[in-house]
Scaffold this active site. Structure first.
Site, PDB file in Angstrom:
ATOM      1  N   LYS A 193       0.841  -1.198   0.000  1.00 21.52           N
ATOM      2  CA  LYS A 193       0.000   0.000   0.000  1.00 21.52           C
ATOM      3  C   LYS A 193       0.877   1.250   0.000  1.00 21.52           C
ATOM      4  O   LYS A 193       1.607   1.501   0.952  1.00 21.52           O
ATOM      5  CB  LYS A 193      -0.890   0.015   1.253  1.00 21.52           C
ATOM      6  CG  LYS A 193      -1.893   1.158   1.237  1.00 21.52           C
ATOM      7  CD  LYS A 193      -2.495   1.448   2.589  1.00 21.52           C
ATOM      8  CE  LYS A 193      -1.715   2.452   3.386  1.00 21.52           C
ATOM      9  NZ  LYS A 193      -1.622   3.808   2.824  1.00 21.52           N
ATOM     10  N   GLU A 268      10.573   0.393   9.935  1.00 18.69           N
ATOM     11  CA  GLU A 268      11.610   1.381   9.571  1.00 18.69           C
ATOM     12  C   GLU A 268      10.999   2.746   9.817  1.00 18.69           C
ATOM     13  O   GLU A 268      10.169   3.207   9.037  1.00 18.69           O
ATOM     14  CB  GLU A 268      11.982   1.223   8.089  1.00 18.69           C
ATOM     15  CG  GLU A 268      12.652  -0.084   7.739  1.00 18.69           C
ATOM     16  CD  GLU A 268      14.060  -0.199   8.307  1.00 18.69           C
ATOM     17  OE1 GLU A 268      14.595   0.815   8.805  1.00 18.69           O
ATOM     18  OE2 GLU A 268      14.600  -1.309   8.281  1.00 18.69           O
ATOM     19  N   CYS A 302      14.291  10.190   5.435  1.00 12.86           N
ATOM     20  CA  CYS A 302      14.378   9.683   6.810  1.00 12.86           C
ATOM     21  C   CYS A 302      15.797   9.716   7.344  1.00 12.86           C
ATOM     22  O   CYS A 302      16.020   9.910   8.526  1.00 12.86           O
ATOM     23  CB  CYS A 302      13.820   8.269   6.879  1.00 12.86           C
ATOM     24  SG  CYS A 302      14.702   7.138   5.791  1.00 12.86           S
ATOM     25  N   GLU A 399      11.196  15.536  15.155  1.00 17.19           N
ATOM     26  CA  GLU A 399      11.445  15.314  13.724  1.00 17.19           C
ATOM     27  C   GLU A 399      10.567  16.256  12.902  1.00 17.19           C
ATOM     28  O   GLU A 399       9.344  16.152  12.922  1.00 17.19           O
ATOM     29  CB  GLU A 399      11.117  13.864  13.327  1.00 17.19           C
ATOM     30  CG  GLU A 399      11.472  13.587  11.873  1.00 17.19           C
ATOM     31  CD  GLU A 399      10.954  12.243  11.340  1.00 17.19           C
ATOM     32  OE1 GLU A 399       9.854  11.816  11.713  1.00 17.19           O
ATOM     33  OE2 GLU A 399      11.665  11.636  10.514  1.00 17.19           O
TER      34      GLU A 399
END
Ligand code: NDP
Length: 495
Positions: A193, A268, A302, A399
């Site tokens: 997805k 992850e 990331c 973040e």
């Protein structure tokens, strides 16, 4: 310069209105429609419908059937040959894929060509090279024999079954390929997805996979939001979840997988990555390093760094050098080949990043460059440079996943290590110095799954990648993926 012309194949693919790819066929989905917006203009140029529960079920059943029917038992070299053919097709259709990706994600066209296309085919070929090399081992049982009988034992590496892949919007093709290639070469089948913001590159890939000879049902794509992802994770025929996304969603996904069927999950997740510049670093190298570490794809990477700790004696010159470089960046349409810096990928993310920059002065940071949204359509925000006056400044803690480098000076190595490790995340880090022995003494004390020396954001299929602490569980690449996509079966024989 001006925008490149869209290929007729890109327009044709968008007009076909595909929402899913199940059992070797494109189809329409019947769930809610989501607009797909060009981040460079803010305009909706297509829509994608969410797979309803029956379609998600059909996708998993197709993958389950293909796993037991063909793929698991296909000779490994045949599987590898299909992955190599898919890599060739990705290269042949590279411009089409790159344009689809840039339209959805705002990634500059040069970056889409180099990463989404170039890296995807490299990674596929790397994994294809594992065909025939994923093996168990022979073992010598250790207990003494009772009546003269003897024993021998060996292990088999068996594919886990159907893998649910869930990928974010920042590198929708490349990250999907990491999952698809490692699952397929181990003999697993996949339902994946994409984010509803960036569905088309992966949908297009599915058709190319069929053209490469992938049997029907081995790779299926369903689109939708978290609800669709959750239905996939909780399906009884899913044996493994491979998720890439934020820490918060990752926690939910891990809990859903565990709750559903004790389903194994690789997570992850995000990062708040640090780069440490020791006093001896060359200024030009440091400035180029910050540009490489912080601003690729508008910081929506990331592995990118957002925290920059610089020896106090060097802070001013490095900050000045980065500010000078940022002034030179050409901000503009991502379809213009001369653009260095495009928009953020979607409106909610643009609003989140804008909010971080607006509140930075009240949260312990001086904005030295940038910090504002551009007065033009689309989701453009300036590349931003900040200097913090305290270690708990928000831009050094949370973040942002945006184009920001936040600096703080340090005085000695112990302080540097404390600052670099001051994060709930542990994905990547980098050290910058001409003194390699100092660097190698510091590396083991840095809490991150990957540590680079004199480089940042460099990912190679041969080198394992993944996070510690809040950045996740498991590793991709190298040989590490084999653990995740195979079960170890022990066989013992008496003779
Ligand atoms: P999210 O965690 O919001 O979403 C990731 C994916 O999960 C999307 O496809 C999303 O769908 C889906 N999803 C959302 N909720 C659920 C749920 N409850 N169950 C199942 N699936 C769900 O991340 P973003 O897309 O915003 O991506 C940015 C994040 O990804 C950053 O934190 C970044 O650091 C991280 N990332 C990590 C990488 C790594 O390798 N460690 C690499 C790249 C990014 P939808 O979009 O429809 O909500």
């Amino acid at each position: 310069m001006s925008d490149i012309a869209l290929l007729p194949e890109v327009r044709a693919f968008l007009q076909q209105g595909h929402d899913c790819f199940i059992n070797g066929e494109y189809g329409r989905a019947s769930g809610p429609a989501h607009p797909v917006v060009n981040p460079a203009t803010g305009e909706t140029f297509a829509e994608v419908r969410e797979a309803d529960p029956a379609q998600t079920d059909a996708a998993v059943n197709a993958a389950h059937h293909a796993f037991h029917g063909t793929w698991r038992d296909m000779a490994p070299l045949q599987r590898g040959a299909i992955l190599n053919r898919l890599a060739d097709l990705i290269d042949q259709h590279g411009e089409e894929l790159a344009q689809l990706e840039t339209l959805c994600s705002g990634k500059t066209i040069q970056l889409s060509r180099a990463f989404e296309v170039g890296q995807s085919s490299h990674f596929l070929r790397y994994y294809a090279g594992w065909a025939g090399k994923i093996n168990g081992e022979t073992l010598t049982p250790s207990l003494p024999s009772m009546q003269g009988e003897r024993y021998t034992a060996f292990t088999l590496r068996e594919p886990v079954g159907v893998v649910a892949g869930i990928v974010p919007w920042n590198f929708s093709l490349m990250i999907a390929i990491w999952k698809i290639a490692s699952a397929l070469i181990c003999g697993c089948t996949v339902v994946i997805k994409p984010s509803e913001f960036t569905p088309f590159t992966l949908l297009r890939l599915a058709g190319l996979a069929k053209e490469a000879g992938l049997p029907d049902g081995v790779l299926n794509v369903v689109c939708g939001t978290g609800a669709c992802g959750q239905a996939l994770i909780e399906h009884e025929k899913i044996s493994k979840v491979s998720f890439t996304g934020s820490m918060n969603t990752g926690r939910k996904v891990g809990a859903q997988a565990m709750q559903a069927n004790l389903t194994r999950a690789t997570l992850e997740l995000g990062g708040k990555n640090a780069a440490g510049f020791l006093a001896d670093i060359d200024t030009q190298k440091a400035v180029a390093g910050v540009m490489e570490a912080a601003y690729l794809h508008q910081g929506q990477v990331c592995a990118a760094a957002e925290r920059f700790y610089v020896h106090r004696s060097r802070l001013d010159e490095i900050v000045d050098g980065v500010a000078a470089q940022l002034k030179q960046l050409k901000i503009g349409s991502p379809l213009d080949e001369s653009t260095d810096f495009g928009p953020l990928s979607n409106r909610p993310h643009f609003e989140k990043v804008s909010q971080y920059f607006a509140s930075a002065p009240d949260q312990g940071c001086e904005i030295v460059h940038g910090g504002r949204a551009l007065d033009r359509p689309g989701f453009f925000i300036e590349p931003t440079l900040a200097v913090a006056d305290r270690r708990d400044a928000t831009l050094l803690q949370e973040e942002v996943f945006g184009p920001v480098a936040c600096f703080l000076p340090f005085d000695d190595e112990e302080e540097l290590l404390t600052l670099m490790n001051d994060s709930p995340y542990g994905l990547t880090a980098s050290l910058w110095t001409n003194d390699l022995s100092r660097a190698l003494r510091l590396v083991p004390r840095i809490e991150a799954g990957t540590v680079w020396v004199n480089m940042h954001t460099f990912i190679d299929p041969a080198v394992p990648f993944g996070g510690i602490k809040g950045s996740g569980i498991g590793r991709e690449f190298g040989s590490a993926f084999i653990e995740d996509y195979t079960e170890l079966k022990s066989v013992t024989v008496r003779y």
